[in-house]
Design a protein around this motif. Structure first.
Motif, mmCIF file in Angstrom:
data_model
loop_
_atom_site.group_PDB
_atom_site.id
_atom_site.type_symbol
_atom_site.label_atom_id
_atom_site.label_comp_id
_atom_site.label_asym_id
_atom_site.label_seq_id
_atom_site.Cartn_x
_atom_site.Cartn_y
_atom_site.Cartn_z
ATOM 1 N N GLY A 74 -6.881 -0.806 11.259
ATOM 2 C CA GLY A 74 -8.085 -1.038 10.470
ATOM 3 C C GLY A 74 -9.256 -1.569 11.276
ATOM 4 O O GLY A 74 -10.363 -1.672 10.763
ATOM 5 N N ARG A 158 -9.872 -1.299 0.418
ATOM 6 C CA ARG A 158 -8.494 -0.790 0.411
ATOM 7 C C ARG A 158 -7.887 -0.857 -0.994
ATOM 8 O O ARG A 158 -7.235 0.082 -1.442
ATOM 9 C CB ARG A 158 -7.621 -1.571 1.400
ATOM 10 C CG ARG A 158 -6.259 -0.951 1.532
ATOM 11 C CD ARG A 158 -5.248 -1.675 2.380
ATOM 12 N NE ARG A 158 -3.951 -1.259 1.883
ATOM 13 C CZ ARG A 158 -3.321 -0.142 2.268
ATOM 14 N NH1 ARG A 158 -3.818 0.610 3.223
ATOM 15 N NH2 ARG A 158 -2.186 0.212 1.718
ATOM 16 N N ILE A 189 -7.814 3.002 7.151
ATOM 17 C CA ILE A 189 -8.361 1.732 6.640
ATOM 18 C C ILE A 189 -7.502 0.548 7.064
ATOM 19 O O ILE A 189 -7.954 -0.587 7.063
ATOM 20 C CB ILE A 189 -8.532 1.788 5.109
ATOM 21 C CG1 ILE A 189 -9.501 0.700 4.657
ATOM 22 C CG2 ILE A 189 -7.193 1.702 4.386
ATOM 23 C CD1 ILE A 189 -10.084 0.891 3.290
ATOM 24 N N GLU A 192 -2.536 -3.414 4.808
ATOM 25 C CA GLU A 192 -3.185 -4.624 4.295
ATOM 26 C C GLU A 192 -2.734 -5.885 5.025
ATOM 27 O O GLU A 192 -3.545 -6.762 5.334
ATOM 28 C CB GLU A 192 -2.967 -4.781 2.781
ATOM 29 C CG GLU A 192 -3.763 -5.963 2.238
ATOM 30 C CD GLU A 192 -3.762 -6.086 0.721
ATOM 31 O OE1 GLU A 192 -3.568 -5.061 0.030
ATOM 32 O OE2 GLU A 192 -3.964 -7.208 0.239
#
Lengths: 450, 446
Positions: A74, A158, A189, A192
């Motif tokens: 990312g 995201r 992206i 997470e």
């Protein structure tokens, strides 16, 4: 399939959905383009178009998410956001404000292979945006104060694009099966868990490693002359020193020896979404001789109302509500060829797959006709003229190609190369990649989350 | 910082950036059969784009046939004349053309793009679509199922649920409360006889607005328009939609869904396109929330606090009502804060209006950026239609910059007070929001 992540939503340029028809090829035979290179290595392309007094400036960096260090997924996209957060002379947020105050629009986007920034402005504002864009090529200044809230912004991005969407979450999982080792398996992206830990220093490291005039392409399209652009590019981009940039060398994808089927159930899914993907050559890597024939193959199989996939599965046998093929050779490394469909309610995956397998088998065994190939080629070549019908469009086509290491000649010869594809080429291309023993099949279906 | 001053110097003097008048010359074309079109002739690329709109869209659909205009639009490229669905679409493809039909609450539109060499054949396909659609059983069944599947899918999509509920809350029994696509039940009950009657009633020459751009002469266009649309009735028989106004109740409604980001649709009353305050409102909203990342809302919600990736709100002028509608997406733990910030930004604009600098910057942006949207023949054709649809006059492109430029700070403050009322802002939240005060939990119906 290339997912593009934009700094700002609401631009119609790029669709995030799967392209069901053949992937949009580069169409460029018809626009005039000139290129030159500054002494510091910056490649410059000018595409004059005098229909209206407007211009597009784009700067393409030859780097993207596939160049990120391990564990920093990312960061390429995060840096793209942070490029708007200030330089030695422009305060955080001022970049877009200045562009807007001059009646312009700006944005940026990141993919696995490239990162691009652009402004659309009145022609007499070109000087101003070239000054601004060149400034942030070398003078980025960011601190935790702007980085912290911006990290929240990309994580919200995201959540919006991926976390809230079962289809997008599933696509991410599919990519990890399609690519065993190559960084295309990692979402642009970012994952997470890793995004939460990206720091100011990570962004600056990526910036200093990849952002340099000798690793970028400047494209100016619209109401300008090559001479004007030479003067302005020399003035604003010329003084930026060349810097050593590493070779873009990603790990090589090992041989795939197994197929895989992934399934996901989600209560928010109302129809079965089915896809099958195969690794395929791009313009640059793999059996590149098939890059044009595969575009024709996708168009023949799924690009038209009479195509075997649409007519066979949607119209005649009514097994699916949509069906198509996709292929985009515009990748720095391996590309993918895919089939996808939305199944009609009540149709079983087995019945659908039997029908699809039949169509593909027929294509492999000589079922494609010369007439189908000729019609597909004709459509693809005729459509190329529409590329001239805008200022911003050609800038994107040219910029992407050059950022992937291709040349203006490659773009200009696209219609000829498509025109030269024969029926035998299409058959050979199909036989070379459509191997179900290494394909990845994805089935997203309604049902309770496990 | 001294560098900022240096860059700021580039901005002075502020000039209007609207295109010079010669860049887009609009000609009015009137045919023998009484059809009027606006044409921008441009022979630089061998392409013709045309947009055709009929006044009156989904809002004209009867309650029990809601979605009929949209259903019909989806069928107009599914066979006409001697051509069945596949033959029709194959012909469009072989001509390298595109012909699409769509519907909004107030408009039924056709969009055509063709190589100029193929224009005659493509106009003829359009003629067939409007005068001899086949509505064969198989495509009707397929498209009906596709629309119903889409409506079922929308019932599970947070953005669609939030938007649906927001319009329903505001417009109660008015057609604007409904989806353009109708309901699963109404679409199931629409017959092809209904569609033929709808086309006959609505597609009159008096309801038509046409914009054409590209490689075609006025004489050729006249011939094409007469042969394509000449047989349409002179006058449409369909009734009109009644005037209404969104009754924003200022509530917060929550639909529970286990997703990581709460999706919010919000808004309140706006103004219509013909309101004398339109240009002032456009400037105020640009500063407040529709101006991309430089708007106050984006600055406060996104840039300073990182509460969202996407946040905006803008004027949505319908023919019979004006609304302001916006959206934001924020993680469940912080969405309540995002809503508070939006209310606060709204209140400050209501109380104090914009600053003189914001006003100047916004006017420069709105006048300067407008020509950027005239980038292709298709975009210019769409603009020609919207100017005619809103009765703005053939000289509008030349007047627009002055209309925006004459907005004063006093105007802006007055209109900010008139337009913006944080107490009237209504929010629909879909997700699992935490600590949302005064929210009402609802289960959305169909």
């Amino acid at each position: 399939m290339t997912l593009q992540f934009l700094r700002r939503l609401s631009l119609p340029f790029f669709s995030l959905s799967l392209v069901l028809a053949a992937a949009l090829p580069s169409r460029a035979e018809l626009f005039e383009a000139h290129d030159f290179t500054l002494p510091n290595g910056l490649q410059v392309v000018v595409i004059p178009n005098h229909r209206a007094p407007i211009v597009t400036q784009m700067v393409w960096y030859k780097t993207g998410a596939a160049d990120e260090p391990t564990g920093k997924s990312g960061i390429a996209h995060f840096l793209e956001h942070l490029m708007f957060r200030g330089t030695k002379t422009v305060t955080p947020g001022a970049f877009s404000r200045i562009v807007a105050q001059n009646g312009g629009r700006d944005n940026a986007f990141t993919t696995h292979d490239y990162t691009a920034y652009f402004q659309n402005v009145a022609a007499d504002r070109l000087d101003m945006v070239m000054k601004l864009e060149s400034d942030r090529m070398a003078n980025l200044v960011i601190s935790d104060k702007v980085v912290e809230p911006e990290r929240e912004v990309i994580i919200e991005e995201r959540r919006m694009r991926i976390g809230n969407s079962p289809a997008a979450l599933f696509d991410e999982q599919l990519e990890t099966s399609l690519f065993l080792h190559h960084p295309y398996r990692i979402p642009t992206i970012g994952w997470e868990n890793e995004m939460h830990r990206l720091t100011t220093q990570d962004a600056l490291d990526f910036y200093h490693r990849w952002y340099a005039p000798n690793n970028a392409v400047l494209v100016i399209s619209g109401d300008v002359t090559t001479e004007q652009v030479k003067t302005l590019a020399t003035k604003y981009y010329g003084p930026i020193p060349r810097r050593a940039v590493p070779q873009r060398q990603r790990v090589e994808e090992p041989a795939k020896v197994a197929s895989a089927r992934l399934t996901m159930k989600n209560p928010r899914v109302t129809q079965i979404n089915w896809s099958r993907q195969y690794l395929a050559p791009s313009y640059r890597v793999g059996d590149t001789k098939y890059a044009y024939a595969l575009q024709v193959l996708a168009e023949v199989l799924g690009g038209s109302a009479a195509s075997p996939l649409y007519k066979g599965l949607v119209i005649d046998r009514t097994l699916a509500t949509s069906a198509g093929a996709s292929y985009d050779p515009n990748m720095f490394d391996l590309a993918t060829f895919g089939f996808s469909a939305t199944l009609k309610n009540g149709v079983s995956v087995d019945d659908f797959e039997a029908a699809l397998d039949g169509i593909v088998k027929q294509a492999l065994e000589g079922g494609i006709t010369a007439e189908q190939v000729d019609r597909a080629k004709q459509r693809m070549m005729s459509n190329a003229v529409y590329a001239r019908d805008s200022v911003a469009g050609p800038a994107r086509i040219v910029g992407m190609a050059l950022a992937l290491g291709r040349s203006l000649n490659d773009i200009q010869s696209w219609p000829d190369k498509i025109g030269a594809v024969t029926l035998n080429d299409v058959r050979a291309a199909a036989q070379s990649i459509l191997h179900d023993d290494t394909a990845i099949t994805g089935i997203l279906m309604p049902g309770p989350t496990s | 910082m001294k560098g900022v001053v240096r860059l700021a110097a580039l901005l002075v003097p502020v000039v209007l950036l609207a295109l010079p008048a010669h860049a887009v010359t609009i000609e009015e074309v009137k045919t023998a059969q009484g059809i009027t079109a606006w044409l921008v002739e441009d022979h630089s690329v061998p392409v013709v784009s045309m947009d055709v709109a009929f006044r009156g869209g989904a809002a004209l659909d009867p309650q029990d046939k809601a979605g009929i205009a949209n259903f019909t639009a989806d069928l107009l490229d599914e066979g006409a004349g001697d051509l069945d669905s596949t033959a029709y679409q194959s012909k469009v493809e072989d001509l390298s053309a595109s012909l699409t039909f769509d519907v909004s609450q107030d408009m039924f539109a056709a969009h055509m793009r063709t190589l100029s060499a193929n224009a005659t054949s493509v106009f003829d396909l359009l003629r067939l679509s409007f005068t001899a659609p086949r509505f064969d059983d198989a495509p009707v069944a397929r498209v009906r199922a596709h629309i119903i599947d889409g409506l079922a899918s929308a019932e599970k999509q947070p953005n669609a649920i939030a938007a649906r509920l927001w319009w329903k809350n505001g417009f109660a029994d008015h057609p604007y409360a409904r989806s353009v696509r109708g309901t699963k039940e109404s679409v199931a009950g629409i017959s092809t006889d209904d569609m033929r009657a709808m086309m006959h009633d609505r597609f009159g020459k008096d309801q038509m607005v046409i914009g054409v751009v590209g490689d075609i002469t006025p004489a050729k266009l006249k011939d094409m328009l007469d042969s394509t649309f000449g047989t349409l009735p002179d006058h449409a028989a369909a009734g009109a939609t009644v005037e209404t106004q969104e009754r924003a109740p200022g509530e917060v409604k929550v639909v529970a869904m286990p997703i990581p980001q709460s999706v919010v649709i919000f808004g309140e009353n706006g103004i219509k396109r013909n309101d004398p305050d339109w240009y002032t409102a456009l400037v105020v909203m640009n500063i407040l929330s529709s101006g991309g990342l430089t708007s106050r809302v984006a600055l406060e919600v996104r840039e300073q606090r990182g509460l969202a990736y996407s946040v905006s709100a803008s004027l949505n002028p319908l023919q019979h009502a004006g609304v302001i509608i916006g959206q934001v997406g924020s993680q469940n733990a912080r969405v309540a804060q995002a809503i508070d910030v939006i209310r606060d930004v709204w209140k400050r604009m209501h109380d104090d209006g914009p600053t003189a600098k914001e006003l100047t910057d916004s006017k420069t942006y709105l006048t300067g950026s407008f020509p950027l949207s005239l980038d292709s023949t298709g975009q210019i054709a769409a603009t020609l239609v919207s100017i005619q649809f809103d009765h703005l006059g053939i000289d509008y492109l030349n007047r627009r910059a002055a209309l925006i430029d004459k907005v004063t700070l006093a105007d802006a403050k007055r209109v900010a007070k008139r337009l913006l009322d944080p107490a009237m802002l209504s929010f629909v939240v879909v997700g699992s929001p935490e600590n949302l005060q005064g929210a009402q939990r609802v289960i959305p119906g169909g």
